[in-house]
Design an enzyme around this catalytic site. Structure first.
Site: not given
Length: 528
Positions: A120, A187
């Site tokens: 991400d 994350e």
């Protein structure tokens, strides 16, 4: 310690966050995504940068929308990538993608390594940039020695790490030991991928985390964190008669990483806005209708907007004093925030404003909430130990939400600051929730892989690397809970302005990092 543990027990963390369950994702090509069409808009010059193999994978990756908590498309993208290479590829129950590649000839006796990066990326854009992160690929360009994006975050954090691992996996001529490539999800907004990775899935002895943003730094530790969310409702009141309405905006701030940049004293749009509102309320009875400040929990707020009213008879002195305060604030930030813009424009009078008693509590609680460094590390020079970022302030339609991200390499001080903030908001009538707590990563100066990296860095650069812990959240600390015997290290190329539209990746540094990574792979210790 009992109080800290009780707090943590009361707030569970949800890991299965994906909008589409992982079980429903078919590990084939049943989810058609026309990536080639998306790639046509990308500048071909990016693909010609050396090392081409890495930048080409990065360009492919940046064509795939990959916001945190909406990673279905990039998960499928990585699965298709691994399957196309005929490598063992699977998705765990929370959405992490694992790809295994056997050792190259002659490297079978080396320890198995885990190469890890997160899929991400932080989504931030300038106010005047027309861009949809959910549907568009990142538009990149070259500026001298840097790759940048057009008015948005670049995704180099941690896309260059992902691309580097992809380059190794797809290679036929790079010597390496057996590899387990671990691509984690989410994350940036909770580390739920790392938290949800179960023990026993990985067999590697060494973890190479490619998520450090200084090419002369070897990371051996990081901060943990916890999200603090304060919420409450309020009764709206009819806007008083004989008032004039204004929209106040704070824009043009640098923003940046709420951990790595928190010590720089950069402007926080939420705190600046609150200072302006506090002054107007205290001296002229300003009434608030709406506030919309900040964006992401892990980004220093760059912008804030508020709608408020003032008695018509107070308009002129209010404008005079506000202008004086604006000039003072700009002067205070002159050397740090050259583009800081604070503007006031008259608008149509809103129908309602906040209940006065609640408004007082909101303004005072935001004023009282610490933003910035709480404590420096007593053990590591110039390292921030504990800090807080007042990240988000929303006041609208009878609801208030204030979001903070507290970071610390000390668990006890993390909860100490969290409780301090909780107390401030609860005194103003808020309900406060702690969520997404994750641990720090304790440094191991006797690490075997650290010795390998230090020696190679000196040999290749004729200089000592900076071995350090960082005031940011890396996944190593979390992964270490289920893999306590795994030897972990973090490194990466130069990336500047992460978590902001100023994010940029240095081309020459990426070349340096790539050569370093290849040498590391050649020098992984043997199993015995």
């Amino acid at each position: 310690m009992r109080n800290y543990n009780n707090i943590k027990e009361r707030h569970s963390i949800k890991t299965n966050h994906l909008n589409t369950s992982i079980a429903s994702i078919e590990l084939s090509k049943n989810v058609p995504l026309n990536y080639q069409t998306k790639l046509k808009g990308m500048s071909a010059e990016i693909r010609n940068i050396e090392p081409k193999v890495v930048w080409n994978h990065f360009a492919d990756l940046n064509a795939v929308p990959r916001p945190s908590k909406k990673e279905e498309r990039v998960i499928q993208f990585m699965v298709d990538f691994g399957k196309k290479l005929n490598l063992e590829t699977f998705v765990d129950k929370v959405g992490n993608v694992i790809i295994r590649k056997p050792a190259t000839a002659g490297m079978e006796d080396r320890k198995t390594i885990v190469m890890q990066s997160h899929l991400d990326m932080v989504h931030q854009k300038n106010a005047d940039t027309n861009f949809d992160f959910d549907t568009e690929g990142i538009k990149m360009f070259i500026d001298g020695d840097w790759v940048k994006a057009q008015g948005t975050t670049l995704g180099a954090d941690n896309g260059l790490g992902v691309a580097s691992i992809m380059a190794v996996l797809s290679s036929n001529d790079i010597p390496h030991p057996a590899i387990e490539a671990l691509f984690t999800i989410d994350e940036e907004t909770g580390m739920t991928g790392a938290m949800g990775l179960e023990g026993g899935i990985l067999t590697g002895d060494i973890l190479l985390n490619l998520d450090t943003e200084e090419d002369d730094e070897i990371g051996i530790g990081c901060a943990g964190g916890v999200d603090i969310t304060a919420t409450r409702t309020y009764e709206s009141e009819n806007t008083p008669e004989n008032t004039v309405a204004f929209e106040l905006s704070v824009t043009g701030l640098n923003g940046g990483h709420s951990g790595m940049d928190i010590h720089k004293g950069l402007g926080n749009a939420n705190k600046i806005m609150n200072r302006l509102l506090f002054d107007g309320f205290t001296n002229y009875g300003l009434r608030i209708s709406e506030i919309n400040g900040g964006s992401l929990r892990n980004a220093i707020p760059r912008e804030s907007f508020a709608t408020m009213v003032i008695d018509t008879v107070s308009k002129e002195p209010f404008l005079f004093e506000l202008n004086e305060l604006i000039n003072e604030i700009k002067s205070e930030f002159a050397s740090l925030e050259e583009n800081l813009t604070i503007e006031l424009k008259e608008v149509e009078t809103p129908e309602t404003v906040m209940d006065l008693g609640v408004q007082i509590g909101v303004i005072k609680s935001i004023y009282g909430a610490l933003n910035g460094v709480y404590r420096m590390s007593p053990d590591i020079e110039d390292l921030v130990e504990t800090s807080n970022n007042v990240a988000r302030v929303i006041v609208k339609d009878g609801a208030i939400k204030i979001g903070c991200l507290t970071r610390s390499s000390s668990e006890t001080n993390k909860w100490d600051l969290a409780n301090s903030l909780r107390s401030v908001f609860e005194l103003a009538g808020f309900d406060v929730e702690f969520s997404g707590s994750y641990p720090g990563w304790l440094p191991n100066t006797n690490s075997d892989i650290l010795k390998v990296l230090k020696n190679l860095y000196v040999e290749m650069n004729n200089a000592e690397p900076h071995v350090a812990a960082c005031h940011a959240g890396l996944e190593c600390g979390i992964l270490g809970q289920n893999y306590p015997k795994m030897d972990m290290i973090s490194f990466g190329p130069n990336i500047r302005g992460a978590h902001s539209p100023d994010e940029r990746a240095q081309i020459s540094s990426m070349q340096k990092f790539w050569k370093y990574l290849l040498e590391i792979l050649k020098n992984i210790p043997s199993k015995n």
